[in-house]
Scaffold this active site. Structure first.
Site, PDB file in Angstrom:
ATOM      1  N   ASP A   1      -5.106   3.727   4.089  1.00  0.00           N
ATOM      2  CA  ASP A   1      -4.658   3.512   2.714  1.00  0.00           C
ATOM      3  C   ASP A   1      -3.149   3.256   2.667  1.00  0.00           C
ATOM      4  O   ASP A   1      -2.377   3.905   3.380  1.00  0.00           O
ATOM      5  CB  ASP A   1      -4.989   4.723   1.846  1.00  0.00           C
ATOM      6  CG  ASP A   1      -6.488   4.919   1.665  1.00  0.00           C
ATOM      7  OD1 ASP A   1      -7.254   4.015   2.040  1.00  0.00           O
ATOM      8  OD2 ASP A   1      -6.867   5.980   1.140  1.00  0.00           O
ATOM      9  N   LYS A   2      -2.736   2.356   1.786  1.00  0.00           N
ATOM     10  CA  LYS A   2      -1.322   1.975   1.675  1.00  0.00           C
ATOM     11  C   LYS A   2      -0.395   3.171   1.499  1.00  0.00           C
ATOM     12  O   LYS A   2       0.647   3.253   2.173  1.00  0.00           O
ATOM     13  CB  LYS A   2      -1.146   0.974   0.524  1.00  0.00           C
ATOM     14  CG  LYS A   2       0.283   0.471   0.378  1.00  0.00           C
ATOM     15  CD  LYS A   2       0.382  -0.566  -0.734  1.00  0.00           C
ATOM     16  CE  LYS A   2       1.823  -1.049  -0.919  1.00  0.00           C
ATOM     17  NZ  LYS A   2       1.936  -2.070  -1.984  1.00  0.00           N
TER      18      LYS A   2
END
Length: 204
Positions: free
Chosen positions: A46-47
């Site tokens: 996830d970013k």
């Protein structure tokens, strides 16, 4: 400069910074510039999360590692900082998850339907402080936002995870360890503990 933890002719393991996408237009491009040559993403992170990631350096190794992930031969462990403390010090969470791509959010649902996938993880509490817990998580499946959604569904959203009720701040999710097969038949484990916020107060 991206921190390189291990590399060979066919692969590289590095530390993804929080806030950077792990795909094209983000970490992939930075690694290509830093290392030279091609870089192929074989899994996601996830970013807003950070930590250990594996990338292939050839098309052949990308196919090899992609197949290994599909066959569940790549083992991932995470540290998650929860805004509460689980009822048991260790356990297994199993849910049905649905990811809504329009909202980019994953939901725990109660029945199978189109787009719903089974999800499972195991966790162990490694530290507690002021009503919060740091847990080590072993993913048994790799669903989008799985750790974030499964703990949030139990009233234990990750620290800093605004979309799932964890408030503002850096996301308390760190990819701490990867164990993966090598083309020569051996197995490699790379581990890197986090430093800095939000984990600093929980670690030596």
């Amino acid at each position: 400069m991206i921190e390189i933890l291990w590399q060979s002719d066919d692969a590289v393991v590095c530390v993804k910074p929080a806030g950077m996408t792990s795909q094209e237009g983000g970490l992939v491009d930075v690694l290509r510039q830093q290392l030279g040559g091609e870089i192929y993403p074989v899994h996601r992170l996830d970013k807003p999360a950070a930590g250990v990631m594996l990338f292939a350096r050839t098309a052949e190794s990308a196919a090899f590692y992609g197949k290994a992930i599909q066959e569940n031969r790549v083992h991932k462990a995470y540290l998650a900082l929860l805004t509460g403390v689980p009822e048991t010090a260790e356990g297994r969470l199993e849910d049905l998850l649905y990811h809504d791509p329009r909202r980019n959010k994953t939901y725990v649902v109660d029945r199978k339907r189109r787009g719903v996938r089974e999800a499972a993880l195991e966790y162990r509490v490694v530290a507690e402080r002021e009503g919060r817990a740091l847990v080590r998580v072993r993913l048994l499946t790799g669903r989008t936002h799985q750790i974030r959604a499964q703990f949030a569904a139990r009233g234990l959203p990750l620290a800093g995870d605004g979309p799932y009720g964890g408030g503002k701040g850096p996301l308390g999710l760190w990819s701490v360890s990867l164990t993966f097969p090598r083309p020569d038949g051996t197995e490699k484990t790379v581990e890197r503990m986090p430093d800095g916020l939000p984990f600093a107060e929980f670690l030596p």
